[in-house]
Design a protein around this motif. Sequence first.
Motif, PDB file in Angstrom:
ATOM      1  N   PHE A  51       2.315   8.372  -8.193  1.00  0.00           N
ATOM      2  CA  PHE A  51       1.279   9.294  -7.745  1.00  0.00           C
ATOM      3  C   PHE A  51       0.469   8.781  -6.565  1.00  0.00           C
ATOM      4  N   CYS A  52       0.341   7.466  -6.444  1.00  0.00           N
ATOM      5  CA  CYS A  52      -0.583   6.955  -5.423  1.00  0.00           C
ATOM      6  C   CYS A  52      -0.166   5.566  -4.964  1.00  0.00           C
ATOM      7  N   VAL A  53      -0.646   5.221  -3.768  1.00  0.00           N
ATOM      8  CA  VAL A  53      -0.308   3.927  -3.168  1.00  0.00           C
ATOM      9  C   VAL A  53      -1.504   3.447  -2.358  1.00  0.00           C
ATOM     10  N   ALA A  54      -1.747   2.139  -2.382  1.00  0.00           N
ATOM     11  CA  ALA A  54      -2.855   1.562  -1.610  1.00  0.00           C
ATOM     12  C   ALA A  54      -2.407   0.248  -0.989  1.00  0.00           C
ATOM     13  N   VAL A  55      -2.823   0.042   0.248  1.00  0.00           N
ATOM     14  CA  VAL A  55      -2.433  -1.163   0.978  1.00  0.00           C
ATOM     15  C   VAL A  55      -3.627  -2.110   1.077  1.00  0.00           C
ATOM     16  N   ASP A  56      -3.386  -3.365   0.755  1.00  0.00           N
ATOM     17  CA  ASP A  56      -4.340  -4.427   1.038  1.00  0.00           C
ATOM     18  C   ASP A  56      -3.835  -5.122   2.305  1.00  0.00           C
ATOM     19  N   SER A  57      -4.329  -4.639   3.451  1.00  0.00           N
ATOM     20  CA  SER A  57      -3.832  -5.150   4.741  1.00  0.00           C
ATOM     21  C   SER A  57      -4.155  -6.627   4.927  1.00  0.00           C
ATOM     22  N   LEU A  58      -5.266  -7.055   4.350  1.00  0.00           N
ATOM     23  CA  LEU A  58      -5.731  -8.425   4.514  1.00  0.00           C
ATOM     24  C   LEU A  58      -4.763  -9.426   3.878  1.00  0.00           C
ATOM     25  N   HIS A  59      -4.240  -9.058   2.696  1.00  0.00           N
ATOM     26  CA  HIS A  59      -3.383  -9.982   1.959  1.00  0.00           C
ATOM     27  C   HIS A  59      -1.919  -9.565   1.945  1.00  0.00           C
ATOM     28  N   GLY A  60      -1.586  -8.502   2.659  1.00  0.00           N
ATOM     29  CA  GLY A  60      -0.186  -8.081   2.744  1.00  0.00           C
ATOM     30  C   GLY A  60       0.376  -7.596   1.426  1.00  0.00           C
ATOM     31  N   LEU A  61      -0.431  -6.833   0.664  1.00  0.00           N
ATOM     32  CA  LEU A  61       0.007  -6.340  -0.645  1.00  0.00           C
ATOM     33  C   LEU A  61      -0.012  -4.818  -0.692  1.00  0.00           C
ATOM     34  N   VAL A  62       0.880  -4.258  -1.493  1.00  0.00           N
ATOM     35  CA  VAL A  62       0.938  -2.811  -1.666  1.00  0.00           C
ATOM     36  C   VAL A  62       0.886  -2.509  -3.158  1.00  0.00           C
ATOM     37  N   TYR A  63      -0.100  -1.704  -3.560  1.00  0.00           N
ATOM     38  CA  TYR A  63      -0.284  -1.329  -4.971  1.00  0.00           C
ATOM     39  C   TYR A  63       0.194   0.100  -5.179  1.00  0.00           C
ATOM     40  N   VAL A  64       0.965   0.311  -6.231  1.00  0.00           N
ATOM     41  CA  VAL A  64       1.493   1.642  -6.538  1.00  0.00           C
ATOM     42  C   VAL A  64       1.034   2.042  -7.935  1.00  0.00           C
ATOM     43  N   GLY A  65       0.466   3.251  -8.065  1.00  0.00           N
ATOM     44  CA  GLY A  65       0.096   3.775  -9.375  1.00  0.00           C
ATOM     45  C   GLY A  65       1.150   4.772  -9.838  1.00  0.00           C
ATOM     46  N   GLN A  66       1.659   4.575 -11.041  1.00  0.00           N
ATOM     47  CA  GLN A  66       2.666   5.500 -11.558  1.00  0.00           C
ATOM     48  C   GLN A  66       2.326   5.928 -12.980  1.00  0.00           C
ATOM     49  N   ARG A  67       2.904   7.060 -13.381  1.00  0.00           N
ATOM     50  CA  ARG A  67       2.647   7.619 -14.709  1.00  0.00           C
ATOM     51  C   ARG A  67       3.927   7.726 -15.497  1.00  0.00           C
ATOM     52  N   GLY A  68       3.762   7.752 -16.819  1.00  0.00           N
ATOM     53  CA  GLY A  68       4.906   7.922 -17.706  1.00  0.00           C
ATOM     54  C   GLY A  68       4.678   7.142 -18.985  1.00  0.00           C
ATOM     55  N   ASP A  69       5.479   7.442 -19.991  1.00  0.00           N
ATOM     56  CA  ASP A  69       5.367   6.717 -21.257  1.00  0.00           C
ATOM     57  C   ASP A  69       6.056   5.368 -21.124  1.00  0.00           C
ATOM     58  N   ASN A  70       5.389   4.340 -21.608  1.00  0.00           N
ATOM     59  CA  ASN A  70       5.969   2.994 -21.629  1.00  0.00           C
ATOM     60  C   ASN A  70       6.432   2.519 -20.258  1.00  0.00           C
ATOM     61  N   VAL A  71       5.676   2.884 -19.228  1.00  0.00           N
ATOM     62  CA  VAL A  71       5.961   2.318 -17.902  1.00  0.00           C
ATOM     63  C   VAL A  71       4.716   1.567 -17.450  1.00  0.00           C
ATOM     64  N   PRO A  72       4.895   0.479 -16.671  1.00  0.00           N
ATOM     65  CA  PRO A  72       3.718  -0.186 -16.119  1.00  0.00           C
ATOM     66  C   PRO A  72       2.992   0.770 -15.170  1.00  0.00           C
ATOM     67  N   LYS A  73       1.687   0.883 -15.333  1.00  0.00           N
ATOM     68  CA  LYS A  73       0.941   1.889 -14.564  1.00  0.00           C
ATOM     69  C   LYS A  73       0.669   1.433 -13.132  1.00  0.00           C
ATOM     70  N   VAL A  74       0.600   0.127 -12.906  1.00  0.00           N
ATOM     71  CA  VAL A  74       0.362  -0.372 -11.545  1.00  0.00           C
ATOM     72  C   VAL A  74       1.431  -1.408 -11.197  1.00  0.00           C
ATOM     73  N   LEU A  75       2.103  -1.177 -10.085  1.00  0.00           N
ATOM     74  CA  LEU A  75       3.106  -2.118  -9.575  1.00  0.00           C
ATOM     75  C   LEU A  75       2.565  -2.733  -8.285  1.00  0.00           C
ATOM     76  N   VAL A  76       2.836  -4.005  -8.085  1.00  0.00           N
ATOM     77  CA  VAL A  76       2.359  -4.681  -6.879  1.00  0.00           C
ATOM     78  C   VAL A  76       3.559  -5.246  -6.114  1.00  0.00           C
ATOM     79  N   PHE A  77       3.634  -4.889  -4.840  1.00  0.00           N
ATOM     80  CA  PHE A  77       4.714  -5.345  -3.962  1.00  0.00           C
ATOM     81  C   PHE A  77       4.123  -6.115  -2.783  1.00  0.00           C
ATOM     82  N   SER A  78       4.957  -6.931  -2.156  1.00  0.00           N
ATOM     83  CA  SER A  78       4.559  -7.496  -0.862  1.00  0.00           C
ATOM     84  C   SER A  78       4.860  -6.451   0.209  1.00  0.00           C
TER      85      SER A  78
END
Length: 316
Positions: free
Chosen positions: A42-69
Amino acid sequence: YLFLYFQVLKAFDYSSPWKEQQMYKLDIGWPKIPEYFTGQTFCVAVDSLHGLVYVGQRGDNVPKVLVFSEEGYFLYSWNNTVEMPHGIFVSNTATDSSVWITDVGTGKYGHTVKQYSPSGKLMQILGTPGNAGSSLIPLQFDQPAELFVEESGDIYVVDGDGGMNNRLLKLSNDYKEIWLTGTNGTGIGQFKIPHSVTVDPFGRVWVADRDNKRIQVFDKVTGEWLGSWSSCFSEDGPYSVRFTANYKYLIVAQLNMNRLAILAAPLVGSIGDCVMVNTVQLADETKPHLVDVDMKSGAVYVAEIGAQQVQKYVPL
């Protein structure tokens, strides 16, 4: 010769070929392993300072926040205290960074705006968990759609995503109301699903007024209405508003048309009406919901609930 020179220059009029020039290309190598997306993104946010990308997802038994480089490597995920993420935002101060999430769930964590550490530790809850409402003391939300946090700590929240509230709220860094605008309706300063919010360096707050098919603009100090754009959205309302890194353009997701619209941003003065400079057409049924921009590299990340993935577009 001079005349000919100017005729040639005229033929290469640099203001008009915008539409034909492609401004972004898909980074097909991001993320490295798409299989980490296991829910609806559903959503994505960039931490430009630290080079990280956060993803919010929905569903049963899924991790709600994923973090990528930013290169696309999966780093870690978390799942605690997030029910149904809708919007996500990373704020950086001189000393630390935090991840803010709007939660539109109806369970015990829902109707809130929450602040997390980068590792997923819950630091702050705004709103009354599990209770939808319009109250300011105590603070209540009903399906808050998205937020924007300034370096000063001031917070702008659009509330909500189809609930009882259709409002834009500015909170101080100690979470007290500074101003509030908006009721349900189609008039000036009214909203029908205020869905996304961002702030520019010129003191203006931009809101995707989704079901009114327009963007409305407000003064960030007073909350005063400054103007609105609607002519670009006759076919499909704006779902997301984000500025490019140089603040020259506004990137707007249009979910039902599966596209990103790139609009010229007025630097100062009158808002005028919108000028669509370019579009990025996505594949059918990708359904781009919310986007974010890396303010260092200029890359645009698109959370697609139809395709259940986040895609990265890099400026050409």
